[in-house]
Design a protein around this motif. Structure first.
Motif, PDB file in Angstrom:
ATOM      1  N   ARG A 114       0.829  -1.216   0.000  1.00  0.00           N
ATOM      2  CA  ARG A 114       0.000   0.000   0.000  1.00  0.00           C
ATOM      3  C   ARG A 114       0.859   1.261   0.000  1.00  0.00           C
ATOM      4  O   ARG A 114       0.533   2.254  -0.644  1.00  0.00           O
ATOM      5  CB  ARG A 114      -0.920  -0.003   1.232  1.00  0.00           C
ATOM      6  CG  ARG A 114      -2.081  -0.973   1.163  1.00  0.00           C
ATOM      7  CD  ARG A 114      -3.127  -0.635   2.222  1.00  0.00           C
ATOM      8  NE  ARG A 114      -2.568  -0.639   3.565  1.00  0.00           N
ATOM      9  CZ  ARG A 114      -2.542  -1.702   4.367  1.00  0.00           C
ATOM     10  NH1 ARG A 114      -3.049  -2.855   3.943  1.00  0.00           N
ATOM     11  NH2 ARG A 114      -2.043  -1.617   5.590  1.00  0.00           N
ATOM     12  N   GLU A 115       1.988   1.206   0.728  1.00  0.00           N
ATOM     13  CA  GLU A 115       2.875   2.368   0.828  1.00  0.00           C
ATOM     14  C   GLU A 115       3.907   2.411  -0.293  1.00  0.00           C
ATOM     15  O   GLU A 115       4.785   3.267  -0.287  1.00  0.00           O
ATOM     16  CB  GLU A 115       3.574   2.352   2.178  1.00  0.00           C
ATOM     17  CG  GLU A 115       2.624   2.476   3.364  1.00  0.00           C
ATOM     18  CD  GLU A 115       3.337   2.289   4.695  1.00  0.00           C
ATOM     19  OE1 GLU A 115       4.552   1.965   4.685  1.00  0.00           O
ATOM     20  OE2 GLU A 115       2.671   2.460   5.737  1.00  0.00           O
ATOM     21  N   ASP A 116       3.791   1.474  -1.227  1.00  0.00           N
ATOM     22  CA  ASP A 116       4.698   1.409  -2.372  1.00  0.00           C
ATOM     23  C   ASP A 116       6.161   1.252  -1.936  1.00  0.00           C
ATOM     24  O   ASP A 116       7.065   1.860  -2.487  1.00  0.00           O
ATOM     25  CB  ASP A 116       4.548   2.663  -3.249  1.00  0.00           C
ATOM     26  CG  ASP A 116       5.069   2.422  -4.663  1.00  0.00           C
ATOM     27  OD1 ASP A 116       5.086   1.256  -5.092  1.00  0.00           O
ATOM     28  OD2 ASP A 116       5.486   3.399  -5.309  1.00  0.00           O
ATOM     29  N   LYS A 117       6.391   0.418  -0.916  1.00  0.00           N
ATOM     30  CA  LYS A 117       7.734   0.205  -0.386  1.00  0.00           C
ATOM     31  C   LYS A 117       8.225  -1.229  -0.589  1.00  0.00           C
ATOM     32  O   LYS A 117       9.305  -1.573  -0.124  1.00  0.00           O
ATOM     33  CB  LYS A 117       7.768   0.530   1.109  1.00  0.00           C
ATOM     34  CG  LYS A 117       7.575   2.001   1.434  1.00  0.00           C
ATOM     35  CD  LYS A 117       7.687   2.242   2.931  1.00  0.00           C
ATOM     36  CE  LYS A 117       7.538   3.729   3.259  1.00  0.00           C
ATOM     37  NZ  LYS A 117       7.634   3.963   4.730  1.00  0.00           N
ATOM     38  N   MET A 118       7.456  -2.030  -1.280  1.00  0.00           N
ATOM     39  CA  MET A 118       7.856  -3.421  -1.496  1.00  0.00           C
ATOM     40  C   MET A 118       9.029  -3.463  -2.476  1.00  0.00           C
ATOM     41  O   MET A 118       8.934  -2.947  -3.597  1.00  0.00           O
ATOM     42  CB  MET A 118       6.680  -4.208  -2.052  1.00  0.00           C
ATOM     43  CG  MET A 118       6.830  -5.710  -1.936  1.00  0.00           C
ATOM     44  SD  MET A 118       6.732  -6.223  -0.222  1.00  0.00           S
ATOM     45  CE  MET A 118       7.040  -7.983  -0.412  1.00  0.00           C
ATOM     46  N   PRO A 119      10.178  -4.020  -2.085  1.00  0.00           N
ATOM     47  CA  PRO A 119      11.327  -4.046  -2.994  1.00  0.00           C
ATOM     48  C   PRO A 119      11.108  -4.983  -4.166  1.00  0.00           C
ATOM     49  O   PRO A 119      10.371  -5.970  -4.057  1.00  0.00           O
ATOM     50  CB  PRO A 119      12.459  -4.540  -2.098  1.00  0.00           C
ATOM     51  CG  PRO A 119      11.778  -5.353  -1.047  1.00  0.00           C
ATOM     52  CD  PRO A 119      10.468  -4.665  -0.800  1.00  0.00           C
ATOM     53  N   THR A 120      11.738  -4.691  -5.267  1.00  0.00           N
ATOM     54  CA  THR A 120      11.711  -5.585  -6.420  1.00  0.00           C
ATOM     55  C   THR A 120      12.821  -6.621  -6.272  1.00  0.00           C
ATOM     56  O   THR A 120      13.693  -6.509  -5.396  1.00  0.00           O
ATOM     57  CB  THR A 120      11.921  -4.805  -7.723  1.00  0.00           C
ATOM     58  OG1 THR A 120      13.251  -4.257  -7.713  1.00  0.00           O
ATOM     59  CG2 THR A 120      10.907  -3.684  -7.861  1.00  0.00           C
ATOM     60  N   ALA A 121      12.808  -7.627  -7.134  1.00  0.00           N
ATOM     61  CA  ALA A 121      13.871  -8.635  -7.112  1.00  0.00           C
ATOM     62  C   ALA A 121      15.231  -7.989  -7.358  1.00  0.00           C
ATOM     63  O   ALA A 121      16.242  -8.377  -6.761  1.00  0.00           O
ATOM     64  CB  ALA A 121      13.589  -9.712  -8.156  1.00  0.00           C
ATOM     65  N   VAL A 122      15.272  -6.985  -8.212  1.00  0.00           N
ATOM     66  CA  VAL A 122      16.522  -6.284  -8.502  1.00  0.00           C
ATOM     67  C   VAL A 122      17.023  -5.555  -7.262  1.00  0.00           C
ATOM     68  O   VAL A 122      18.227  -5.544  -6.969  1.00  0.00           O
ATOM     69  CB  VAL A 122      16.334  -5.307  -9.678  1.00  0.00           C
ATOM     70  CG1 VAL A 122      17.559  -4.420  -9.842  1.00  0.00           C
ATOM     71  CG2 VAL A 122      16.086  -6.085 -10.968  1.00  0.00           C
ATOM     72  N   ASP A 123      16.114  -4.936  -6.503  1.00  0.00           N
ATOM     73  CA  ASP A 123      16.500  -4.264  -5.253  1.00  0.00           C
ATOM     74  C   ASP A 123      17.151  -5.254  -4.293  1.00  0.00           C
ATOM     75  O   ASP A 123      18.170  -4.960  -3.664  1.00  0.00           O
ATOM     76  CB  ASP A 123      15.277  -3.648  -4.567  1.00  0.00           C
ATOM     77  CG  ASP A 123      14.684  -2.489  -5.339  1.00  0.00           C
ATOM     78  OD1 ASP A 123      15.446  -1.805  -6.049  1.00  0.00           O
ATOM     79  OD2 ASP A 123      13.461  -2.274  -5.246  1.00  0.00           O
ATOM     80  N   VAL A 124      16.552  -6.428  -4.169  1.00  0.00           N
ATOM     81  CA  VAL A 124      17.041  -7.428  -3.228  1.00  0.00           C
ATOM     82  C   VAL A 124      18.397  -7.969  -3.678  1.00  0.00           C
ATOM     83  O   VAL A 124      19.309  -8.166  -2.858  1.00  0.00           O
ATOM     84  CB  VAL A 124      16.015  -8.572  -3.088  1.00  0.00           C
ATOM     85  CG1 VAL A 124      16.558  -9.690  -2.201  1.00  0.00           C
ATOM     86  CG2 VAL A 124      14.709  -8.037  -2.506  1.00  0.00           C
ATOM     87  N   ILE A 125      18.561  -8.215  -4.968  1.00  0.00           N
ATOM     88  CA  ILE A 125      19.850  -8.692  -5.493  1.00  0.00           C
ATOM     89  C   ILE A 125      20.932  -7.644  -5.263  1.00  0.00           C
ATOM     90  O   ILE A 125      22.049  -7.955  -4.825  1.00  0.00           O
ATOM     91  CB  ILE A 125      19.737  -9.029  -6.990  1.00  0.00           C
ATOM     92  CG1 ILE A 125      18.818 -10.238  -7.187  1.00  0.00           C
ATOM     93  CG2 ILE A 125      21.119  -9.312  -7.587  1.00  0.00           C
ATOM     94  CD1 ILE A 125      18.486 -10.520  -8.645  1.00  0.00           C
ATOM     95  N   ARG A 126      20.598  -6.387  -5.544  1.00  0.00           N
ATOM     96  CA  ARG A 126      21.569  -5.320  -5.347  1.00  0.00           C
ATOM     97  C   ARG A 126      21.991  -5.221  -3.878  1.00  0.00           C
ATOM     98  O   ARG A 126      23.172  -5.053  -3.558  1.00  0.00           O
ATOM     99  CB  ARG A 126      20.982  -3.981  -5.816  1.00  0.00           C
ATOM    100  CG  ARG A 126      21.970  -2.823  -5.708  1.00  0.00           C
ATOM    101  CD  ARG A 126      21.333  -1.503  -6.080  1.00  0.00           C
ATOM    102  NE  ARG A 126      20.978  -1.453  -7.487  1.00  0.00           N
ATOM    103  CZ  ARG A 126      19.738  -1.388  -7.937  1.00  0.00           C
ATOM    104  NH1 ARG A 126      18.723  -1.378  -7.087  1.00  0.00           N
ATOM    105  NH2 ARG A 126      19.490  -1.329  -9.231  1.00  0.00           N
TER     106      ARG A 126
END
Length: 357
Positions: free
Chosen positions: A264-276
């Motif tokens: 809802r707060e648009d803070k869910m990381p993407t797979a790329v965020d997690v890999i980085r």
């Protein structure tokens, strides 16, 4: 629609993430049973995978990390049989051997330094007796072993070992052509995910990709120069730059309520965020290992000079700072290896031990 977008496949090129980034994020400091000491480390991306199996909580039951990214960890590629088994990012064992040799070297140095420290304390306790004179030759012998290891370190990278991977994000296509192909692929992915960005961004996208290629080339050149100056750095990069990640999925360990709130707060990381984030942490520990080893060698040479300038008086050799630096190096190495599947570490260690026989 927003929830739908959070499950989209990332369109960022994964090879771009394979070098150290400037982004640093906080995470829960965890310990490993093999640590010699606990280092005070902060502002790191994501914790080792073993720490993510059960989220660390404080006495009140609240998580003690300030970043939500520690709730996520990257995955390895999906199994070929289509199973749902979760795998950790890894590379073939041969890519892990150089870093394992560095790890063994650190613990060899640490063991000798701890022995030297024990002998120093023994001499101090028995200096009023004849036993002190008996212990001094042992201290000299141990110090000579340390000198041999510091001045003539083993080879960490053999001629048969692989090299760091510098995968070209543009599939080795020439300038302009590679950018056009990549822009077309991105547009196709956006269409598959029902994303519309308008005509203007598409028009300027090729120019942006040209700039990204130039930045990528500069990063590769700079990191290659750093590797040439440090075999330790290169040994760790051989494994990290050849890791296999799942570019579309990651493991989220938070509660369903927390996940909904982050969406809802648009803070869910993407797979790329997690890999980085994962690569950030690995690279930070690598940097710590390199720095602490370099500092330890400088400290040893300084103390050895003190002995030489005082007519070989071994009592002039102060062990405490050297011991602290090597313990920090061992701690950083343990943390770096804790990202790797345990069975891979055990296999690599077994191979390296056989090499030393």
């Amino acid at each position: 629609e927003r929830n739908k977008q959070k499950t989209m496949h990332p369109i960022t090129n994964i090879p771009i993430l394979l070098l150290a980034c400037n982004t640093r994020r906080s995470f829960v400091i965890t310990t490993c049973t093999s640590f010699v000491s606990v280092a005070s480390i902060s502002n790191i991306a994501s914790p080792p995978a073993n720490a993510l199996d059960s989220i660390t909580q404080n006495e009140t039951g609240a998580t003690s990390a300030s970043s939500d990214l520690y709730l996520a960890r990257p995955m390895g590629p999906s199994s070929k049989d289509g199973g749902n088994q979760i795998t950790r990012p890894s590379a073939p064992i041969e890519y892990l051997l150089p870093a394992t040799r560095v790890g063994v070297y650190i613990y060899q140095l640490l063991a000798l330094t701890e022995e030297l420290d024990a002998l120093t304390q023994q001499i101090a306790q028995n200096e009023a007796t004849a036993d002190a004179n008996k212990t001094t030759p042992s201290k000299n012998k141990t110090r000579q072993k340390l000198d041999d290891l510091f001045t003539n370190p083993p080879v960490f990278i053999l001629s048969s070992d692989p090299s760091p991977s510098r995968k070209d994000p543009y599939n080795n296509l020439p300038p302009i052509v590679g950018e056009l192909v990549t822009a077309t692929q991105k547009q196709k992915q956006r269409q598959q995910n029902s994303i519309s960005v308008g005509l203007a961004p598409q028009f300027f996208e090729v120019g942006e990709l040209i700039g990204e290629r130039r930045a990528w080339d500069r990063i590769v050149k700079a990191e290659t120069a750093r590797e040439n100056a440090s075999e330790v750095r290169r040994a760790f990069n051989i494994y990290t730059t050849n890791l296999n990640f799942n570019p579309e999925k990651y493991v989220y360990s938070g509660s369903a309520e927390k996940k909904k709130r982050m969406i809802r707060e648009d803070k869910m990381p993407t797979a790329v965020d997690v890999i980085r984030s994962d690569l950030d942490a690995r690279d930070l520990y690598r940097n710590m290992v390199q720095t602490k080893l370099e500092d330890a060698k400088a400290e040893f040479l300084f103390q050895a000079k003190q002995v030489e300038e005082n007519n070989g008086d071994v009592d002039r050799f102060e062990v405490s700072e050297l011991l602290s630096l090597l313990r920090d190096a061992a701690t950083a190495a343990d943390k770096w290896f804790s990202f790797i599947p345990d069975e891979d570490v055990e296999t690599a260690l077994s191979i390296v031990k056989k090499e030393n026989r």
